[in-house]
Design a protein around this motif. Structure first.
Motif, mmCIF file in Angstrom:
data_model
loop_
_atom_site.group_PDB
_atom_site.id
_atom_site.type_symbol
_atom_site.label_atom_id
_atom_site.label_comp_id
_atom_site.label_asym_id
_atom_site.label_seq_id
_atom_site.Cartn_x
_atom_site.Cartn_y
_atom_site.Cartn_z
ATOM 1 N N LEU A 1 -31.341 -27.077 39.294
ATOM 2 C CA LEU A 1 -32.560 -27.195 40.100
ATOM 3 C C LEU A 1 -32.665 -26.012 41.056
ATOM 4 C CD1 LEU A 1 -34.953 -29.099 41.025
ATOM 5 C CD2 LEU A 1 -33.351 -29.968 42.712
ATOM 6 N N HIS A 2 -31.575 -25.689 41.707
ATOM 7 C CA HIS A 2 -31.540 -24.558 42.642
ATOM 8 C C HIS A 2 -31.853 -23.241 41.922
ATOM 9 C CE1 HIS A 2 -30.152 -22.000 45.927
ATOM 10 N NE2 HIS A 2 -29.425 -21.361 45.038
ATOM 11 N N LEU A 3 -31.255 -23.036 40.761
ATOM 12 C CA LEU A 3 -31.445 -21.784 40.023
ATOM 13 C C LEU A 3 -32.820 -21.669 39.385
ATOM 14 C CD1 LEU A 3 -27.969 -21.566 38.259
ATOM 15 C CD2 LEU A 3 -28.803 -20.139 40.137
ATOM 16 N N HIS A 4 -33.380 -22.779 38.968
ATOM 17 C CA HIS A 4 -34.647 -22.764 38.229
ATOM 18 C C HIS A 4 -35.854 -22.500 39.125
ATOM 19 C CE1 HIS A 4 -36.283 -23.396 34.245
ATOM 20 N NE2 HIS A 4 -37.306 -24.006 34.793
ATOM 21 N N PHE A 5 -35.747 -22.787 40.415
ATOM 22 C CA PHE A 5 -36.863 -22.594 41.342
ATOM 23 C C PHE A 5 -36.432 -21.713 42.511
ATOM 24 C CE2 PHE A 5 -37.503 -26.849 39.421
ATOM 25 C CZ PHE A 5 -38.560 -26.493 38.604
ATOM 26 N N PRO A 6 -36.205 -20.411 42.253
ATOM 27 C CA PRO A 6 -35.692 -19.528 43.305
ATOM 28 C C PRO A 6 -36.624 -19.397 44.510
ATOM 29 C CG PRO A 6 -36.342 -18.260 41.379
ATOM 30 C CD PRO A 6 -36.413 -19.710 41.004
ATOM 31 N N ALA A 7 -37.919 -19.580 44.322
ATOM 32 C CA ALA A 7 -38.848 -19.481 45.451
ATOM 33 C C ALA A 7 -38.601 -20.584 46.477
ATOM 34 C CB ALA A 7 -40.295 -19.538 44.963
ATOM 35 N N LEU A 8 -37.947 -21.656 46.054
ATOM 36 C CA LEU A 8 -37.684 -22.787 46.945
ATOM 37 C C LEU A 8 -36.220 -22.854 47.373
ATOM 38 C CD1 LEU A 8 -39.766 -25.511 45.085
ATOM 39 C CD2 LEU A 8 -40.403 -24.248 47.143
ATOM 40 N N LYS A 9 -35.480 -21.776 47.185
ATOM 41 C CA LYS A 9 -34.023 -21.864 47.327
ATOM 42 C C LYS A 9 -33.530 -22.405 48.663
ATOM 43 C CE LYS A 9 -32.746 -17.216 48.694
ATOM 44 N NZ LYS A 9 -31.930 -16.090 48.366
ATOM 45 N N GLU A 10 -34.248 -22.172 49.738
ATOM 46 C CA GLU A 10 -33.818 -22.716 51.026
ATOM 47 C C GLU A 10 -34.658 -23.911 51.438
ATOM 48 O OE1 GLU A 10 -33.625 -19.542 53.850
ATOM 49 O OE2 GLU A 10 -32.152 -18.453 52.666
#
Length: 129
Positions: A73-82
């Motif tokens: 999930l973290h890797l697939h949506f880098p724009a939302l990483k934080e």
């Protein structure tokens, strides 16, 4: 309110709350349920999102496959990483997640509402589908 399910019984689903997506997980995070999450994540977001909250409020068992799904999930949506929260985890699951180093990639909240409020208060661009 937008809903999108993948699991046969609808236990794993996204639900939208004013631009914040809540990913509801099942009572047991086994290999099979983790695979369902992987398919859901790979299918993209059900709509634009300013953040994601992973709801572990009902989850009582969390396997290593579930941890892998969180990292996907973290890797697939880098724009939302934080802008990804894990919410409602039991003390035992929270301990396991922290041993796996998830605190370096995710933020934690006691409840879904707390996480949604924190994300809603922050400016941030949306990630698309």
């Amino acid at each position: 309110l937008v809903r999108r399910s993948v699991s046969p019984v609808g236990q794993i689903r996204f639900e939208a709350h004013e631009g914040i997506l809540v990913l509801h997980l099942p009572m047991e995070m086994t290999y099979d349920s983790a695979r369902s999450i992987d398919l859901l994540v790979q299918g993209g977001l059900p709509g634009p999102a300013r953040g994601i909250v992973v709801n572990l409020g009902r989850t009582r068992y969390f396997s290593s496959s579930g941890i892998s799904s969180l990292f996907l999930l973290h890797l697939h949506f880098p724009a939302l990483k934080e802008r990804v929260f894990i919410a409602g985890a039991s003390p035992q699951i929270l301990h396991t997640l922290r041993l796996a180093g998830t605190q370096h990639f995710f933020r934690f909240a006691a409840t879904v509402d707390e996480a949604v409020q924190a994300l809603s208060a922050e400016p941030g661009k949306e990630a698309g589908t």
